[in-house]
Design a protein around this motif. Structure first.
Motif, mmCIF file in Angstrom:
data_model
loop_
_atom_site.group_PDB
_atom_site.id
_atom_site.type_symbol
_atom_site.label_atom_id
_atom_site.label_comp_id
_atom_site.label_asym_id
_atom_site.label_seq_id
_atom_site.Cartn_x
_atom_site.Cartn_y
_atom_site.Cartn_z
ATOM 1 N N GLY A 78 0.808 -1.218 0.000
ATOM 2 C CA GLY A 78 0.000 0.000 0.000
ATOM 3 C C GLY A 78 0.836 1.261 0.000
ATOM 4 N N MET A 79 1.946 1.257 0.761
ATOM 5 C CA MET A 79 2.823 2.432 0.774
ATOM 6 C C MET A 79 3.396 2.696 -0.613
ATOM 7 S SD MET A 79 4.942 2.401 4.384
ATOM 8 C CE MET A 79 5.558 0.739 4.311
ATOM 9 N N ALA A 80 3.862 1.640 -1.266
ATOM 10 C CA ALA A 80 4.453 1.792 -2.600
ATOM 11 C C ALA A 80 3.394 2.224 -3.611
ATOM 12 C CB ALA A 80 5.112 0.487 -3.034
ATOM 13 N N ALA A 81 2.227 1.600 -3.534
ATOM 14 C CA ALA A 81 1.149 1.944 -4.463
ATOM 15 C C ALA A 81 0.691 3.386 -4.261
ATOM 16 C CB ALA A 81 -0.030 0.992 -4.267
ATOM 17 N N LYS A 127 -9.036 1.390 -1.759
ATOM 18 C CA LYS A 127 -9.442 -0.008 -1.793
ATOM 19 C C LYS A 127 -8.349 -0.799 -2.501
ATOM 20 C CE LYS A 127 -12.460 1.022 -5.663
ATOM 21 N NZ LYS A 127 -13.785 1.012 -6.203
ATOM 22 N N ALA A 128 -8.270 -2.074 -2.162
ATOM 23 C CA ALA A 128 -7.210 -2.901 -2.730
ATOM 24 C C ALA A 128 -7.724 -4.306 -3.002
ATOM 25 C CB ALA A 128 -6.020 -2.965 -1.780
ATOM 26 N N VAL A 129 -7.129 -4.915 -4.013
ATOM 27 C CA VAL A 129 -7.415 -6.303 -4.355
ATOM 28 C C VAL A 129 -6.065 -7.016 -4.442
ATOM 29 C CG1 VAL A 129 -8.357 -7.853 -6.102
ATOM 30 C CG2 VAL A 129 -9.487 -5.674 -5.641
ATOM 31 N N PHE A 130 -5.960 -8.169 -3.770
ATOM 32 C CA PHE A 130 -4.730 -8.944 -3.769
ATOM 33 C C PHE A 130 -4.983 -10.234 -4.529
ATOM 34 C CE2 PHE A 130 -4.897 -6.193 -0.133
ATOM 35 C CZ PHE A 130 -3.671 -5.550 -0.188
ATOM 36 N N THR A 155 -12.315 15.589 -6.257
ATOM 37 C CA THR A 155 -11.789 14.267 -5.919
ATOM 38 C C THR A 155 -11.486 13.537 -7.219
ATOM 39 O OG1 THR A 155 -13.962 13.220 -5.819
ATOM 40 C CG2 THR A 155 -13.071 14.096 -3.751
ATOM 41 N N VAL A 156 -10.488 12.690 -7.159
ATOM 42 C CA VAL A 156 -10.096 11.921 -8.336
ATOM 43 C C VAL A 156 -9.605 10.548 -7.883
ATOM 44 C CG1 VAL A 156 -7.770 12.932 -8.358
ATOM 45 C CG2 VAL A 156 -8.670 11.914 -10.437
ATOM 46 N N TRP A 157 -10.092 9.503 -8.564
ATOM 47 C CA TRP A 157 -9.638 8.138 -8.296
ATOM 48 C C TRP A 157 -8.430 7.842 -9.175
ATOM 49 C CZ3 TRP A 157 -10.905 4.689 -4.637
ATOM 50 C CH2 TRP A 157 -12.067 4.914 -3.905
ATOM 51 N N PHE A 181 -4.362 -1.308 -6.325
ATOM 52 C CA PHE A 181 -4.830 -0.339 -5.338
ATOM 53 C C PHE A 181 -5.498 0.831 -6.050
ATOM 54 C CE2 PHE A 181 -1.720 -2.628 -2.922
ATOM 55 C CZ PHE A 181 -2.061 -2.489 -1.588
ATOM 56 N N ASP A 182 -6.605 1.276 -5.488
ATOM 57 C CA ASP A 182 -7.292 2.470 -5.961
ATOM 58 C C ASP A 182 -7.332 3.471 -4.813
ATOM 59 O OD1 ASP A 182 -8.419 1.800 -8.723
ATOM 60 O OD2 ASP A 182 -9.025 0.064 -7.528
ATOM 61 N N PHE A 183 -6.918 4.699 -5.097
ATOM 62 C CA PHE A 183 -6.901 5.763 -4.096
ATOM 63 C C PHE A 183 -7.750 6.925 -4.583
ATOM 64 C CE2 PHE A 183 -2.902 3.498 -3.622
ATOM 65 C CZ PHE A 183 -2.869 3.270 -2.257
ATOM 66 N N GLU A 184 -8.613 7.418 -3.703
ATOM 67 C CA GLU A 184 -9.374 8.620 -4.011
ATOM 68 C C GLU A 184 -8.642 9.793 -3.370
ATOM 69 O OE1 GLU A 184 -13.963 10.111 -3.911
ATOM 70 O OE2 GLU A 184 -13.165 9.269 -2.053
ATOM 71 N N TRP A 185 -8.111 10.665 -4.208
ATOM 72 C CA TRP A 185 -7.410 11.851 -3.746
ATOM 73 C C TRP A 185 -8.370 13.031 -3.739
ATOM 74 C CZ3 TRP A 185 -2.678 12.189 -1.656
ATOM 75 C CH2 TRP A 185 -1.798 11.099 -1.844
#
Length: 152
Positions: A57-60, A87-90, A123-125, A141-145
């Motif tokens: 998660g840190m790297a993503a 959110k994340a999927v492994f 906001t942007v994904w 990983f998806d991040f909403e900024w």
């Protein structure tokens, strides 16, 4: 000042020491993408002998966040940034060297242009995909900024 992998890695060392100690390193950054790697080691493993999800998660996150930082800097405006959702999927055990790539520079361009134009927060994904040395996706990983102009 143009952001380079070397400057971002120095930033990580001083501002995000846990990521630096775990081996998170920026390999490349361009106008549209950022590539960050992390290698599975004893310090960043889980009890199942693969990379701990939080290290991934840190790297993503850094692959997306570095693009946001670069675009804000490019705009010349004072803009705040914050991850509001993720959110994340492994999909596979993360071992060896994992490369996280975000190709969403255009998305943050549009959001920054809109926040400057309207003065309203946006906001942007943004997505970062982690791939092992065999080219197999191990996590996505998806991040909403959230970005907004700072008060003067």
């Amino acid at each position: 000042m143009k952001l380079t992998p070397s400057k971002l890695n120095t930033y990580t060392m001083f501002k995000l020491p846990s990521a630096y100690i775990c081996g998170v390193r920026t390999k490349s950054i361009s106008d549209q993408s950022c590539e960050v790697t992390v290698k599975h080691k004893w310090i960043n493993q889980n009890p199942f002998k693969s990379m701990f999800w939080a290290v991934q998660g840190m790297a993503a996150e850094f692959s997306t966040g570095a693009l946001v930082i670069a675009k804000i800097q490019e705009s010349g405006q004072k803009i705040s940034m914050l991850v509001t959702t993720n959110k994340a999927v492994f999909t596979k055990k993360a071992t060896g060297k994992i490369t996280f790539t975000c190709n969403d520079g255009n998305k943050i361009d549009l959001a920054i242009a809109q926040t400057i134009k309207t003065g309203e927060g946006q906001t942007v994904w943004m997505q970062s995909q982690g791939v092992n040395q065999d080219g197999v996706v191990v996590s996505t990983f998806d991040f909403e900024w959230s970005i907004k102009l700072k008060s003067k």
